[in-house]
Design a protein around this motif. Structure first.
Motif, PDB file in Angstrom:
ATOM      1  N   GLY A 135     -61.001   3.563  -0.789  1.00 44.17           N
ATOM      2  CA  GLY A 135     -60.643   4.537   0.325  1.00 44.17           C
ATOM      3  C   GLY A 135     -60.924   4.038   1.564  1.00 44.17           C
ATOM      4  N   ASP A 136     -60.749   4.816   2.383  1.00 40.78           N
ATOM      5  CA  ASP A 136     -60.962   4.710   3.810  1.00 40.78           C
ATOM      6  C   ASP A 136     -62.405   5.303   4.169  1.00 40.78           C
ATOM      7  OD1 ASP A 136     -61.244   4.838   6.587  1.00 40.78           O
ATOM      8  OD2 ASP A 136     -59.506   5.497   7.075  1.00 40.78           O
ATOM      9  N   GLY A 137     -63.370   4.319   4.232  1.00 42.44           N
ATOM     10  CA  GLY A 137     -64.781   4.348   4.632  1.00 42.44           C
ATOM     11  C   GLY A 137     -65.033   5.241   5.558  1.00 42.44           C
ATOM     12  N   LEU A 138     -64.191   5.245   6.659  1.00 46.74           N
ATOM     13  CA  LEU A 138     -64.504   6.093   7.784  1.00 46.74           C
ATOM     14  C   LEU A 138     -64.627   7.533   7.443  1.00 46.74           C
ATOM     15  CD1 LEU A 138     -62.108   4.559  10.495  1.00 46.74           C
ATOM     16  CD2 LEU A 138     -64.333   3.905   9.790  1.00 46.74           C
ATOM     17  N   THR A 142     -59.292 -10.505   7.143  1.00 46.45           N
ATOM     18  CA  THR A 142     -59.355  -9.058   6.559  1.00 46.45           C
ATOM     19  C   THR A 142     -60.788  -8.927   5.425  1.00 46.45           C
ATOM     20  OG1 THR A 142     -57.766  -9.346   5.030  1.00 46.45           O
ATOM     21  CG2 THR A 142     -57.300  -8.200   6.923  1.00 46.45           C
ATOM     22  N   SER A 143     -61.225  -9.805   4.913  1.00 43.08           N
ATOM     23  CA  SER A 143     -62.475  -9.601   3.922  1.00 43.08           C
ATOM     24  C   SER A 143     -63.047 -11.124   4.293  1.00 43.08           C
ATOM     25  CB  SER A 143     -62.196  -9.159   2.663  1.00 43.08           C
ATOM     26  OG  SER A 143     -63.205  -8.769   2.186  1.00 43.08           O
ATOM     27  N   SER A 144     -64.516 -10.934   4.140  1.00 38.04           N
ATOM     28  CA  SER A 144     -65.254 -12.101   3.988  1.00 38.04           C
ATOM     29  C   SER A 144     -66.628 -11.901   3.383  1.00 38.04           C
ATOM     30  CB  SER A 144     -65.573 -12.587   5.507  1.00 38.04           C
ATOM     31  OG  SER A 144     -66.292 -11.724   5.989  1.00 38.04           O
ATOM     32  N   ALA A 186     -62.919  -2.024  10.796  1.00 40.88           N
ATOM     33  CA  ALA A 186     -62.534  -1.032  10.078  1.00 40.88           C
ATOM     34  C   ALA A 186     -61.002  -0.620  10.153  1.00 40.88           C
ATOM     35  CB  ALA A 186     -63.534   0.145   9.952  1.00 40.88           C
ATOM     36  N   ARG A 187     -60.104  -0.325   9.424  1.00 40.35           N
ATOM     37  CA  ARG A 187     -58.849  -0.377   9.581  1.00 40.35           C
ATOM     38  C   ARG A 187     -58.476   0.856   8.828  1.00 40.35           C
ATOM     39  NH1 ARG A 187     -56.962  -4.280   5.407  1.00 40.35           N
ATOM     40  NH2 ARG A 187     -59.049  -5.140   4.759  1.00 40.35           N
ATOM     41  N   HIS A 188     -57.128   1.501   8.928  1.00 42.41           N
ATOM     42  CA  HIS A 188     -56.869   2.707   8.100  1.00 42.41           C
ATOM     43  C   HIS A 188     -55.918   2.261   6.962  1.00 42.41           C
ATOM     44  CE1 HIS A 188     -59.086   5.419  10.714  1.00 42.41           C
ATOM     45  NE2 HIS A 188     -58.387   4.680  11.857  1.00 42.41           N
ATOM     46  N   ILE A 228     -67.769   1.408  -0.833  1.00 37.62           N
ATOM     47  CA  ILE A 228     -66.198   1.724  -0.544  1.00 37.62           C
ATOM     48  C   ILE A 228     -65.480   0.659   0.021  1.00 37.62           C
ATOM     49  CG2 ILE A 228     -66.693   3.213   1.408  1.00 37.62           C
ATOM     50  CD1 ILE A 228     -64.361   5.026   0.439  1.00 37.62           C
ATOM     51  N   ASP A 229     -64.337   0.173  -0.483  1.00 31.50           N
ATOM     52  CA  ASP A 229     -63.569  -0.497   0.499  1.00 31.50           C
ATOM     53  C   ASP A 229     -62.193  -0.151   0.562  1.00 31.50           C
ATOM     54  OD1 ASP A 229     -63.863  -3.757   1.121  1.00 31.50           O
ATOM     55  OD2 ASP A 229     -61.838  -3.051   1.299  1.00 31.50           O
ATOM     56  N   ILE A 230     -61.375  -0.391   1.536  1.00 37.16           N
ATOM     57  CA  ILE A 230     -59.957   0.362   1.678  1.00 37.16           C
ATOM     58  C   ILE A 230     -58.909  -0.435   0.522  1.00 37.16           C
ATOM     59  CG2 ILE A 230     -59.285  -1.177   3.690  1.00 37.16           C
ATOM     60  CD1 ILE A 230     -58.399   1.678   4.750  1.00 37.16           C
ATOM     61  N   LEU A 254     -74.861   4.214   1.061  1.00 39.77           N
ATOM     62  CA  LEU A 254     -73.708   4.080   1.157  1.00 39.77           C
ATOM     63  C   LEU A 254     -73.302   2.825   1.991  1.00 39.77           C
ATOM     64  CD1 LEU A 254     -70.645   4.974   0.999  1.00 39.77           C
ATOM     65  CD2 LEU A 254     -71.144   6.361   2.918  1.00 39.77           C
ATOM     66  N   GLU A 255     -72.525   1.916   1.382  1.00 35.49           N
ATOM     67  CA  GLU A 255     -72.022   0.656   1.986  1.00 35.49           C
ATOM     68  C   GLU A 255     -70.658   1.019   2.364  1.00 35.49           C
ATOM     69  OE1 GLU A 255     -71.666  -3.949   1.454  1.00 35.49           O
ATOM     70  OE2 GLU A 255     -71.350  -2.994  -0.142  1.00 35.49           O
ATOM     71  N   ILE A 256     -70.175   0.706   3.700  1.00 37.74           N
ATOM     72  CA  ILE A 256     -68.890   0.552   4.101  1.00 37.74           C
ATOM     73  C   ILE A 256     -68.375  -0.726   3.899  1.00 37.74           C
ATOM     74  CG2 ILE A 256     -67.133   1.767   5.549  1.00 37.74           C
ATOM     75  CD1 ILE A 256     -69.087   3.745   4.537  1.00 37.74           C
ATOM     76  N   GLY A 257     -67.461  -0.994   3.109  1.00 39.71           N
ATOM     77  CA  GLY A 257     -66.831  -2.442   3.254  1.00 39.71           C
ATOM     78  C   GLY A 257     -67.338  -3.273   2.069  1.00 39.71           C
ATOM     79  N   THR A 258     -67.128  -3.036   0.797  1.00 38.54           N
ATOM     80  CA  THR A 258     -67.532  -3.827  -0.260  1.00 38.54           C
ATOM     81  C   THR A 258     -67.180  -5.251  -0.135  1.00 38.54           C
ATOM     82  OG1 THR A 258     -66.895  -1.784  -1.670  1.00 38.54           O
ATOM     83  CG2 THR A 258     -67.630  -3.649  -3.006  1.00 38.54           C
ATOM     84  N   GLY A 259     -65.929  -5.733   0.009  1.00 42.12           N
ATOM     85  CA  GLY A 259     -65.610  -6.834  -0.024  1.00 42.12           C
ATOM     86  C   GLY A 259     -65.947  -7.705  -1.026  1.00 42.12           C
ATOM     87  N   THR A 260     -66.485  -8.634  -0.981  1.00 41.12           N
ATOM     88  CA  THR A 260     -66.861  -9.430  -2.134  1.00 41.12           C
ATOM     89  C   THR A 260     -67.564  -8.799  -3.407  1.00 41.12           C
ATOM     90  OG1 THR A 260     -68.978 -10.431  -1.300  1.00 41.12           O
ATOM     91  CG2 THR A 260     -66.656 -11.514  -0.943  1.00 41.12           C
ATOM     92  N   GLY A 261     -68.300  -7.600  -2.763  1.00 46.10           N
ATOM     93  CA  GLY A 261     -69.221  -6.897  -3.760  1.00 46.10           C
ATOM     94  C   GLY A 261     -70.836  -7.774  -3.680  1.00 46.10           C
TER      95      GLY A 261
HETATM   96  C1  LIG Z   1     -67.228  -8.171   5.974  1.00 49.78           C
HETATM   97  S1  LIG Z   1     -66.128  -7.631   4.817  1.00 49.78           S
HETATM   98  C2  LIG Z   1     -67.541  -6.743   3.900  1.00 49.78           C
HETATM   99  C3  LIG Z   1     -68.334  -7.960   3.060  1.00 49.78           C
HETATM  100  C4  LIG Z   1     -69.081  -7.293   2.017  1.00 49.78           C
HETATM  101  N1  LIG Z   1     -70.360  -6.248   2.366  1.00 49.78           N
HETATM  102  C5  LIG Z   1     -69.728  -8.458   1.064  1.00 49.78           C
HETATM  103  O1  LIG Z   1     -70.998  -8.521   0.743  1.00 49.78           O
HETATM  104  O2  LIG Z   1     -69.064  -9.219   0.699  1.00 49.78           O
HETATM  105  C6  LIG Z   1     -65.420  -6.345   5.474  1.00 49.78           C
HETATM  106  C7  LIG Z   1     -64.635  -5.449   4.340  1.00 49.78           C
HETATM  107  O3  LIG Z   1     -64.618  -3.956   5.024  1.00 49.78           O
HETATM  108  C8  LIG Z   1     -63.346  -3.657   4.291  1.00 49.78           C
HETATM  109  N2  LIG Z   1     -62.901  -2.462   5.153  1.00 49.78           N
HETATM  110  C9  LIG Z   1     -62.120  -2.513   6.291  1.00 49.78           C
HETATM  111  N3  LIG Z   1     -61.842  -1.329   6.630  1.00 49.78           N
HETATM  112  C10 LIG Z   1     -62.425  -0.418   5.768  1.00 49.78           C
HETATM  113  C11 LIG Z   1     -62.351   1.019   5.613  1.00 49.78           C
HETATM  114  N4  LIG Z   1     -61.827   1.847   6.565  1.00 49.78           N
HETATM  115  N5  LIG Z   1     -62.876   1.645   4.632  1.00 49.78           N
HETATM  116  C12 LIG Z   1     -63.527   0.655   3.761  1.00 49.78           C
HETATM  117  N6  LIG Z   1     -63.539  -0.614   3.965  1.00 49.78           N
HETATM  118  C13 LIG Z   1     -62.954  -1.286   4.827  1.00 49.78           C
HETATM  119  C14 LIG Z   1     -62.364  -5.047   4.423  1.00 49.78           C
HETATM  120  O4  LIG Z   1     -61.302  -4.652   3.410  1.00 49.78           O
HETATM  121  C15 LIG Z   1     -63.356  -5.856   4.110  1.00 49.78           C
HETATM  122  O5  LIG Z   1     -63.440  -5.990   2.657  1.00 49.78           O
END
Ligand SMILES: C[S@@+](CC[C@H](N)C(=O)[O-])C[C@H]1O[C@@H](n2cnc3c(N)ncnc32)[C@H](O)[C@@H]1O
Length: 388
Positions: free
Chosen positions: A166-169, A90-92, A244-246, A140-142, A115-122
């Motif tokens: 939050g939900d980045g969608l 779910t994250s990488s 992306a998941r809710h 933003i990350d969920i 805007l980045e959707i999916g912060t993950g590790t940062g």
């Molecule tokens: C591949 S990882 C992101 C990698 C990140 N950009 C990095 O540099 O490490 C995907 C990320 O998307 C997040 N994610 C999944 N669904 C999301 C949503 N609806 N809104 C925001 N983030 C979401 C996951 O929790 C996960 O951390």
């Protein structure tokens, strides 16, 4: 994690950057400088091995650093997915070579808001912040725990972009409009909020995908009039991001339904047709078209455990499935759709169109209609995409 002395990681980082430059993934001096200034290991203290076990950094620090500075994606979180009965990542931390290519494709200029959707590790937020400055980057990350960890790591490098849970969608309306949107989680269509929150003349880089084909990064732009329409090509760059998941507790954005015995049909078809399709099921270009043509398809392969494939199996998230026997032409299908018939139609179309690769396709997305097209957005050979 206590800070690791630079003497221990600097050489690994330099080797990674040289490798990225040699492959052509990293060419812009400003991004090279960002990769030097933002060390990846700060963002990846919690790794898992292929069996999902935590890797102990203290025990094998040099081996760990070698791993962190390879051009590989690193799984950093998994969630149990009941529909599949298994753990799903779910994250990488995305593969640095892919990240570098994506960052360069954004063609950022000073002063742009991203805007980045999916912060993950940062890590990616760190690279963006080094390049643009904290007040120009929103991520933003969920998953709240990921945001908390990312914030601490970024802080340790004196980087403080806007981070949100939050939900980045739904985008981040309070910080919009954005000149660029980069999504590091995958979507099946372009969310309405991303279209409306993109500034006139802006661009978004998105992994638009299904389950059976990758290579579907899409670079979509909005023209300077600011109409809510984005358009652009599939780039043919291999990127297979997590969905992306809710719900932060779930790994997949959809459930997988099952079918009953009553739904099944059994027929026989021409074994030659089955053999021809069997020949093409591994072809990424065919898989790309099938993914557009059969909404929700999630499996297309010979079932595992067959040393020499004797059947083709297809399944979709709505529970529909089909199995075709290569030698006899016997076909069994179940569920609300007849997947074998759909697959034959997709194959006939793919051949009639000249077996096009993904780079011949593009996307048009507006708040009310979205579709993938072949060759030109006015071409009527098109496939609807879901509205999100
Ligand atoms: C591949 S990882 C992101 C990698 C990140 N950009 C990095 O540099 O490490 C995907 C990320 O998307 C997040 N994610 C999944 N669904 C999301 C949503 N609806 N809104 C925001 N983030 C979401 C996951 O929790 C996960 O951390």
């Amino acid at each position: 994690m206590t800070a690791i002395p630079a003497a221990e990681w600097r050489e690994h980082l330099d080797t990674m950057i040289t490798g990225l430059r040699d492959t052509g993934a990293l060419t812009d001096p400003r991004w090279i400088e960002a990769f030097r200034a933002v060390p990846r290991h700060v963002f990846t203290p919690h790794l898992r091995d292929s069996e999902g076990r935590d890797i102990d950094v203290a025990e094998a620090r040099q081996a760990w650093l070698r791993r962190v500075y390879q051009d590989d994606s690193l799984i950093t979180a998994v969630t149990h997915e009941p529909g599949l009965g298994t753990d799903v990542p779910t994250s990488s931390s995305t593969r640095p070579g892919l990240m570098a290519r994506m960052l360069e494709l954004l063609q950022l200029r000073e002063g742009m808001r991203v805007l980045e959707i999916g912060t993950g590790t940062g890590y990616n937020a760190g690279l963006l912040t080094h390049r643009l400055g904290a007040c120009h980057v929103t991520s933003i990350d969920i998953d709240p725990t990921l945001i908390e960890d990312a914030r601490c790591r970024l802080h340790s490098l004196n980087l403080a972009p806007h981070l949100l849970v939050g939900d980045g969608l739904a985008g981040v309306p309070d910080h919009a409009p954005f000149d660029r949107i980069i999504a590091t989680c995958a979507v099946p269509g372009i969310p309405l909020a991303w279209i409306t929150q993109l500034a006139p003349g802006g661009a978004m880089l998105v992994n638009l995908r299904g389950e059976i084909a990758c290579g579907t990064l899409c670079l979509l732009s909005k023209d300077a009039t600011g109409d809510d329409e984005v358009i652009g090509p599939f780039l043919g760059i291999a990127g297979h991001f997590m969905w992306a998941r809710h719900d932060p507790a779930r790994a997949l954005p959809y459930g997988i339904q099952s079918t009953s015995e009553r739904d099944q049909t059994r027929t026989t078809t021409d074994p030659g047709t089955v053999a021809t399709i069997a020949h093409d099921v591994a072809n990424p270009d065919f898989r790309f078209l099938v993914q557009l043509h059969i909404r929700g398809i999630r499996t297309l392969a010979a079932p595992p455990g067959q040393p020499v494939p004797t059947t083709i199996h297809a399944a979709a998230t709505d529970g529909s499935w089909a199995t075709a026997h290569i030698a006899t032409g016997k076909v069994a299908q179940g569920g609300t759709r007849r997947l074998w018939d759909n697959l034959c139609a997709a194959h006939t179309l793919w051949c009639a169109l000249g077996q096009p690769p993904p780079t011949r396709f593009g996307v048009v997305a507006t708040p009310t209609a979205q579709f993938a097209y072949l060759d030109h957005d006015r071409n009527w050979t098109r496939w609807p995409l879901p509205l999100l």
